[in-house]
Write a protein that holds these residues in place. Structure first.
Motif, PDB file in Angstrom:
ATOM      1  N   SER A  10       0.859  -1.174   0.000  1.00  0.00           N
ATOM      2  CA  SER A  10       0.000   0.000   0.000  1.00  0.00           C
ATOM      3  C   SER A  10       0.902   1.232   0.000  1.00  0.00           C
ATOM      4  O   SER A  10       2.076   1.147   0.364  1.00  0.00           O
ATOM      5  N   ASP A  52      -9.399   9.374  -2.609  1.00  0.00           N
ATOM      6  CA  ASP A  52     -10.205   8.276  -3.147  1.00  0.00           C
ATOM      7  C   ASP A  52      -9.671   7.824  -4.503  1.00  0.00           C
ATOM      8  O   ASP A  52      -8.888   8.507  -5.149  1.00  0.00           O
ATOM      9  N   TRP A  53     -10.134   6.661  -4.917  1.00  0.00           N
ATOM     10  CA  TRP A  53      -9.881   6.140  -6.264  1.00  0.00           C
ATOM     11  C   TRP A  53      -8.399   5.904  -6.580  1.00  0.00           C
ATOM     12  O   TRP A  53      -7.946   6.078  -7.696  1.00  0.00           O
ATOM     13  N   GLY A  54      -7.647   5.507  -5.557  1.00  0.00           N
ATOM     14  CA  GLY A  54      -6.274   5.081  -5.810  1.00  0.00           C
ATOM     15  C   GLY A  54      -5.278   6.190  -6.032  1.00  0.00           C
ATOM     16  O   GLY A  54      -4.161   5.940  -6.492  1.00  0.00           O
ATOM     17  N   GLN A  77       0.225  -5.852  -6.503  1.00  0.00           N
ATOM     18  CA  GLN A  77      -0.954  -5.134  -6.019  1.00  0.00           C
ATOM     19  C   GLN A  77      -0.732  -3.621  -5.976  1.00  0.00           C
ATOM     20  O   GLN A  77      -1.633  -2.847  -6.259  1.00  0.00           O
ATOM     21  N   LYS A 140      -5.863   0.214 -11.077  1.00  0.00           N
ATOM     22  CA  LYS A 140      -7.072  -0.607 -10.933  1.00  0.00           C
ATOM     23  C   LYS A 140      -8.176   0.160 -10.227  1.00  0.00           C
ATOM     24  O   LYS A 140      -9.357   0.027 -10.546  1.00  0.00           O
ATOM     25  N   HIS A 141      -7.795   0.964  -9.239  1.00  0.00           N
ATOM     26  CA  HIS A 141      -8.790   1.753  -8.498  1.00  0.00           C
ATOM     27  C   HIS A 141      -9.194   2.997  -9.278  1.00  0.00           C
ATOM     28  O   HIS A 141     -10.368   3.352  -9.339  1.00  0.00           O
ATOM     29  N   LYS A 144     -11.854   2.866 -11.997  1.00  0.00           N
ATOM     30  CA  LYS A 144     -13.231   2.647 -11.572  1.00  0.00           C
ATOM     31  C   LYS A 144     -13.962   3.962 -11.294  1.00  0.00           C
ATOM     32  O   LYS A 144     -15.178   3.969 -11.133  1.00  0.00           O
ATOM     33  N   LYS A 145     -13.194   5.063 -11.262  1.00  0.00           N
ATOM     34  CA  LYS A 145     -13.803   6.361 -11.017  1.00  0.00           C
ATOM     35  C   LYS A 145     -14.655   6.756 -12.215  1.00  0.00           C
ATOM     36  O   LYS A 145     -14.195   6.736 -13.352  1.00  0.00           O
ATOM     37  N   THR A 164      -3.337  -2.473 -16.294  1.00  0.00           N
ATOM     38  CA  THR A 164      -3.610  -2.789 -14.887  1.00  0.00           C
ATOM     39  C   THR A 164      -2.945  -4.089 -14.435  1.00  0.00           C
ATOM     40  O   THR A 164      -2.916  -4.381 -13.244  1.00  0.00           O
TER      41      THR A 164
END
Length: 341
Positions: A10, A52-54, A77, A140-141, A144-145, A164
């Motif tokens: 992370s 948000d959203w990576g 990841q 990847k995150h 999705k936004k 991704t």
């Protein structure tokens, strides 16, 4: 020399692993995590702010007392695209399979990502004050936004964003970009706390990100630095633009600015057009109007007082250009503010 291997699941792992290697303490305030160091290894701060959203921000304001290398492994990841910009100082970068490092000088940008399992080496110099802005995007995150439209990117960046599975490595070294330094200066001036502060930071982070992408587009299109000015001369232009921001009421003339800066009038015009998309006169007027709008919002001065305090001599002229810029008269703007209170 200190070499720190970063194997992160992370983004927060990065500052935690730096702390383990060189010491310091991590403080948390409203989801901002700050590593504070003052020892034989370094003095200063590294701040991590997640959105948000990576999307997240690593902000270095630090001097390393020993040469430091971050050896960052591209995790399956957590393997973001990184957008790096030093507003003070410099750094070097290479991929693990390379021997030669590339410099990222002050006011130059770097965009990079790597294959899963690959290593990125970031080399920070010893005893050099550093202010380095690092925007990290986990694809990847981010994809999705709902408002993310990567299809509007140029082909190269589009391929990077949609990768991704992290099958490709990519790097792009930008040229001198002084607009980004101005945005980062604004970022550092943000005050307050809680959600409002984080939202303000996030908005500026997206503006800085857009500048990275715009510069990448310009270089692909072959738009060079203006041939009439050297890099040092562009820095002088930025210095005088900052003076105008600090004192918009002064009676500036192109002739006086030319004499004070040591640049010809033509070079000043070329520099302002390149950095701010405005002539010198247009830039001065823009800054005065921005100052006037801030005064209308944040002071009890009446419009006449504001007009003269920012260097205009005609209230009617001020009202005319204010309306042209903002689509509302100064009086209408003031009334609108009062109705909200």
């Amino acid at each position: 020399m200190i070499e720190i291997e970063i194997i992160a699941d992370s983004p927060k792992d990065t500052i935690e692993q730096i702390k383990e290697a060189i010491g310091g303490k991590i403080e948390e305030h409203w989801s901002e995590f700050t590593l504070i160091i003052d020892n034989e290894n370094a003095v200063g701060k590294i701040k991590y702010t997640p959105f948000d959203w990576g999307v997240n921000l690593l902000d270095f304001d630090i001097t390393f007392r020993k040469k430091l290398i971050l050896k960052i492994k591209a995790h399956d990841q957590f393997n973001p695209i990184r957008f790096i910009y030093p507003s003070i100082g410099s750094l070097k970068h290479r991929f693990g399979f390379q021997n030669e490092e590339k410099n990222v000088d002050q006011f130059q940008s770097l965009i990079f990502t790597n294959k899963t399992g690959g290593y990125n080496y970031i080399n920070f110099p010893k005893n050099e004050a550093l202010e380095i802005n690092v925007i990290q995007i986990v694809r990847k995150h981010f994809l999705k936004k709902r408002t993310t439209k990567v299809s509007t990117l140029n082909d190269k960046l589009y391929e990077v964003f949609v990768d991704t599975d992290h099958n490709n490595r990519f790097s792009h070294f930008g040229t001198l970009n002084l607009k980004m330094a101005d945005h980062i200066k604004r970022l550092k001036k943000i005050r307050g706390k809680g959600m409002l502060r984080v939202l303000k930071i996030e908005a500026l982070v997206y503006e800085i990100l857009s500048l990275h992408i715009q510069q990448h587009n310009r270089l692909l299109e072959g738009v060079p630095l203006p041939t009439s000015l050297a890099k040092e001369e562009l820095k002088i232009v930025r210095k005088f633009a900052s003076r105008i921001v600090k004192n918009p009421a002064k009676n500036y003339t192109l002739e006086d600015l030319s004499l004070d800066s040591g640049l010809t009038q033509a070079k000043l015009q070329d520099g302002f057009k390149f950095l701010y998309n405005r002539t010198v006169t247009e830039y001065i007027r823009h800054i005065r109007l921005e100052s006037a709008r801030d005064m209308l919002k944040n002071t009890d001065l009446n419009i006449s007082q504001i007009v003269y305090s920012i260097g205009f001599s005609s209230r009617s002229y001020f009202s005319k250009i204010f309306r042209e810029k903002y689509g509302i008269t100064p009086n209408g703007f003031k009334k609108k503010l009062l109705s909200v209170v």
